[in-house]
Design an enzyme around this catalytic site. Structure first.
Site, PDB file in Angstrom:
ATOM      1  CG  ASP B  12      -1.928  -1.004   1.251  1.00  0.00           C
ATOM      2  OD1 ASP B  12      -2.223  -1.625   0.087  1.00  0.00           O
ATOM      3  OD2 ASP B  12      -2.548  -1.011   2.149  1.00  0.00           O
ATOM      4  CG  ASP B 131     -12.527  -4.188  -2.560  1.00  0.00           C
ATOM      5  OD1 ASP B 131     -11.519  -4.911  -2.804  1.00  0.00           O
ATOM      6  OD2 ASP B 131     -12.526  -2.815  -2.458  1.00  0.00           O
TER       7      ASP B 131
END
Lengths: 215, 257
Positions: B12, B131
């Site tokens: 990330d 997701d």
């Protein structure tokens, strides 16, 4: 010093290819990415990459009048085709309802079947994406310091099927046993991406930079 | 069968630095992305994924520079996602050195975007990130829905149907994250992974929930995943990528060693 030209015909990002070659080339070598026929004619080594659909590749090559330039390079000097730069060396691809290609080597480019399964009956997905074993079937100077059956990175849905099987330099297995490298005289063409294949890929590119074109 | 199952460390990235938030709070700085990517490459990572979690669009160019720097030094496939909204975004990332670009919420707002991007750059460069969260109650037939906004906002879209649609629109790969498991370290949602993997004919990367090496192996063996992605277990050096591969190999999974 040697001039290494990466042929730019607008198909895909060539930065990875040129950076990988710069990484392994001799300090005295110069690496250029070019769509200028004069640059390719002047180069000592030519790398012919490619990504995307066969029809677009042929169209872009022809629009830039690079098809004859590429064939000339393949006839004369150390030449490395990568991915689509291998496939479009054949006569015909069945992609996009059929595309006439450069016809340097008689043969066809075919798609992997959609319903392939492995020995454990799991689906084999298309594209063939990831690290697969490459079994070299010819001795070749570009294989120096590369172990038999080492893994290279592939991403493709179509594969080359040359009419003359003596052109095949390596095979890989994905549902079928397919040709993943072709070699003849001063030409090596590979289906996998040496520029994305870590140490073994870099070694192959390094060997290419040092190659005089003798098989 | 000789195609290896892939292990993909995920970074990330926010404002040009690697960060790892635990449940989106307590963002810990985990280093320079180029350094971390080089370390993963040296450990034998099969691919590296960068998710740009930079909040503001002003800083969007930072990820481009990160990708450029990494691509000059790391010669394995790179996937970049986070905030990809236009074909121009896709092109810029590919030109910077990404091999694949992951599209997430922009596909939900306008599914045709996936088609346009795949037409322009080829399906092999387009990953659709999904997701998903379980919405079926215990005892009911399994059902998962697509969520946005870090798992807070339901869309009413069935996850399996969505995956099939995205592949029909040109996705060359699916990056599947269980929002129930993300950050929990209790393992993948294996039912979800298997449901999606068996429903589509493109590779599926399982993500969300990895806390140990058995979880990675389960993702492949029980979840049928083509690749497994993990972040925190690699970031803080709990395990190296090499250890993960050795473990998978010992479970009978074909990996690149």
């Amino acid at each position: 010093m040697s001039l290494i030209a990466v042929v730019d015909y607008g198909m895909g990002n060539l930065r990875s290819v040129s950076k990988a070659i710069e990484h392994v080339a001799k300090n005295s070598d110069r690496v250029i990415v070019s769509s200028n026929p004069a640059d390719i004619n002047n180069a000592d080594h030519v790398v012919f990459p490619g990504q995307g659909a066969a029809r677009d590749c042929m169209h872009e090559l022809q629009a830039r009048k690079l098809d004859a330039v590429v064939l000339k390079a393949a006839a004369e000097k150390p030449f490395l085709g990568i991915c689509m730069g291998m496939q479009i060396l054949l006569t015909h691809s069945e992609e996009n309802q059929g595309v006439e290609c450069l016809d340097l080597y008689p043969g066809n480019v075919r798609r992997f079947k959609d319903n392939m399964h492995d020995s454990e009956d799991l689906k084999l997905k298309v594209p063939h994406m990831g690290w697969n074993r490459v079994r070299w079937t010819q001795e070749h100077r570009l294989l120096e310091n590369i172990a038999q059956d080492s893994r290279f990175y592939f991403v493709h849905s179509y594969f080359a099927e040359p009419s003359d099987s003596s052109l095949i330099a390596a095979r890989s297995d994905y549902g079928i046993d397919f040709a993943c490298a072709l070699a003849k005289d001063n030409v090596m063409a590979v289906q996998f991406h040496p520029e994305k294949s870590a140490a073994d890929g870099l070694q192959l590119l390094k060997n290419f930079c040092h190659w005089n074109g003798q098989p | 069968m000789s195609l290896a199952k892939r292990i993909i460390p995920c970074l990330d990235v926010a404002n040009g630095r690697v960060v790892k938030g635990v449940q989106f709070v307590d963002i810990r700085d985990a280093g320079d992305p180029v350094e971390v990517a080089r370390r993963y490459d040296a450990e034998g990572a099969d691919e590296i994924t960068f998710l740009d979690i930079t909040a503001t669009s002003d800083d969007r160019d930072t990820i481009i520079h990160v990708v450029e720097q990494v691509a000059e030094q790391v010669f394995i496939p790179l996937t970049v996602g986070g905030g990809v909204r236009s074909v121009d975004d896709v092109r810029r990332l590919l030109n910077a050195g990404a091999d694949k670009v992951a599209i997430n919420s922009a596909a939900i707002f306008r599914p045709e975007f996936v088609k346009e991007a795949a037409d322009k750059v080829g399906s092999q460069c387009i990953v659709v990130a999904i997701d998903a969260k379980r919405v079926s109650a215990e005892g009911e037939a399994n059902k998962w829905e697509i969520f946005t906004h870090g798992g807070r906002k339901p869309t009413g879209i069935d996850a399996v149907e969505w995956a099939i649609k995205m592949v029909a629109f040109g996705a060359g790969e699916i990056l599947l994250t269980s929002m129930d498991r993300d950050g929990t370290k209790i393992g993948f949602d294996l039912d979800l992974t298997r449901a999606i993997t068996d429903a589509v004919n493109v590779p599926v990367i399982a993500s969300g929930g990895v806390g140990n090496l058995d979880h990675l192996a389960e993702g492949v063996i029980k979840g049928h995943a083509d690749a497994v992605l993990a972040a925190s277990i690699f970031h803080f050096a709990e395990y190296s990528v090499g250890e993960a591969k050795q473990h998978m190999a010992s479970c009978g999974i074909e990996v690149r060693l």
